[in-house]
Design an enzyme around this catalytic site. Structure first.
Site, short mmCIF file in Angstrom:
data_model
loop_
_atom_site.label_atom_id
_atom_site.label_comp_id
_atom_site.label_asym_id
_atom_site.label_seq_id
_atom_site.Cartn_x
_atom_site.Cartn_y
_atom_site.Cartn_z
N LYS A 139 -14.53 0.00 3.74
CA LYS A 139 -13.41 -0.92 3.85
C LYS A 139 -13.79 -1.99 4.87
O LYS A 139 -14.05 -1.69 6.04
CB LYS A 139 -12.15 -0.18 4.30
N LYS A 189 -13.63 -1.74 -0.68
CA LYS A 189 -12.49 -2.65 -0.56
C LYS A 189 -12.80 -3.78 0.39
O LYS A 189 -13.32 -3.51 1.47
CB LYS A 189 -11.31 -1.84 -0.02
C1 PBG Z 1 -3.83 -0.55 5.61
C2 PBG Z 1 -4.17 -1.12 4.30
C3 PBG Z 1 -4.43 -2.47 4.07
C4 PBG Z 1 -4.58 -2.60 2.68
C5 PBG Z 1 -4.45 -1.34 2.12
N1 PBG Z 1 -4.20 -0.43 3.14
C6 PBG Z 1 -4.44 -3.63 4.98
C7 PBG Z 1 -5.24 -3.62 6.21
O1 PBG Z 1 -6.18 -2.85 6.39
O2 PBG Z 1 -4.89 -4.41 7.08
C8 PBG Z 1 -4.81 -3.91 2.00
C9 PBG Z 1 -4.54 -3.97 0.55
C10 PBG Z 1 -4.45 -5.33 -0.02
O3 PBG Z 1 -4.72 -6.36 0.63
O4 PBG Z 1 -4.07 -5.41 -1.19
N2 PBG Z 1 -4.34 0.60 6.05
#
Ligand code: PBG
Length: 324
Positions: A195, A248
């Site tokens: 991520k 991601k």
């Molecule tokens: C938070 C989380 C995020 C997303 C999914 N889970 C945002 C972040 O890490 O700030 C983002 C998903 C998206 O942008 O569609 N744990």
């Protein structure tokens, strides 16, 4: 004289379809949806066109509609009132939490749906970070027991797939152990393995009002310049008990999707995030892109890179586009 003319395999639709390598169907999609406390709530999110914050009564109707379109897997995110947030995300495992109650309700109503959750402190944290904040630092090891409690509470409510998205070290192992200890050895873990600290999460943070109150997420989310590091994360997550691993965002990181798929035998998924969805909408609104064509091409490219499953806000629109 040309022996080899690749255009022969593109001659007509039947031949093109016959030799097409990557395929995309509704069965590959996971639909992220936002849940809010209350009744009769369907709230627009200005940076995420056609995506809403639903109260559970209306979300049930939405899920029913999606099931008819063939969407069976949902990732449910809670939009929590600021007044209920605190530094330790206490509400995340409170039995009175509207989110946990809604999960129960959804599973009672539609036992056949597969529900995924997000495990991280941010929707419940007054600091807006995924881990516990102490003196401006995101502290790893003190976050882990909170993540474990949150995961057990979600499994108890009926979540089928736990999705740790916090990027703390060691979290998958701690969550797996807690789930097994509490009798949830059948609950799966899809880990947010690679991520990245991305600028494409903006609309999602609008949806949950979860933008960090200070600093950024770069001490725990990955540096966009790195790829080998994804192998370290994937090795750890699989060793610690992840059933599936995720990359991601999706589009800027298709090389990482490909690498993980080629290297590891577990299913790999990709999260086509909020900013990627919003971009297509914005361009289509201006008449600069064809919405359906751009959506399908994007999703297909993620499959071609090697993703088995795709989390995407396009799920419903894609399902409709192949039905019509
Ligand atoms: C938070 C989380 C995020 C997303 C999914 N889970 C945002 C972040 O890490 O700030 C983002 C998903 C998206 O942008 O569609 N744990």
């Amino acid at each position: 004289m040309m022996n080899i003319r690749p255009r022969r395999n593109r001659k007509n639709a039947a031949i093109r379809d016959m030799v097409q390598e990557a395929h995309l169907g509704v069965e590959h999609l996971i639909y992220p949806v936002f849940l809010k406390d209350g009744k009769g709530v369907k709230e627009e999110i200005s940076s995420l066109p056609n995506i809403y914050r639903w109260s559970v009564d209306l979300l049930l109707k939405e899920i029913e509609e999606c099931l008819k379109l063939g969407i069976r897997v949902f990732d449910i995110f809670p939009a929590v009132d600021d007044a209920l947030k605190d530094q330790t995300a206490t509400m995340s495992y409170d039995p009175d939490n509207f989110y946990l109650k809604a999960i129960q309700k959804i599973k009672e109503t539609f036992p056949e749906v597969v529900l995924m959750s997000d495990v991280a402190l941010d929707p419940y944290s007054s600091d807006g970070h995924d881990g516990l904040v102490e003196n401006g630092q995101i502290v790893n090891d003190k976050t882990l027991p909170i993540l474990a409690k949150m995961s057990v509470a979600q499994a108890q409510a009926g979540i089928d797939i736990i999705g740790p998205s916090d990027m703390m070290d060691g979290r998958v192992g701690v969550i797996r152990e807690a789930l097994d200890r509490e009798g949830f050895s059948d609950t799966s873990i899809m880990s947010y393995t690679a991520k990245y600290a991305s600028s494409f999460y903006g609309p999602f943070r609008d949806a949950l009002n979860s933008t960090p109150k200070s600093g950024d997420k770069k001490t725990y989310q990955m540096n966009p310049g790195n790829k080998s590091e994804a192998l370290i994360e994937a090795n750890l997550d699989i060793e610690e008990g992840a059933d599936m691993i995720m990359v991601k965002p999706a589009l800027c990181y298709l090389d990482v999707v490909h690498l993980l798929k080629e290297t590891f035998p577990v299913p790999v998924t990709a999260y086509n995030v909020s900013g990627e969805y919003a971009m297509v909408h914005a361009a289509a609104q201006k008449g600069w892109l064809d919405y359906n064509a751009a959506m399908s091409e994007m999703l297909l490219s993620i499959r071609r890179a090697g993703a088995d499953g795709i989390l995407t806000y396009f799920a419903k629109d894609f399902a409709k586009s192949i039905r019509d």
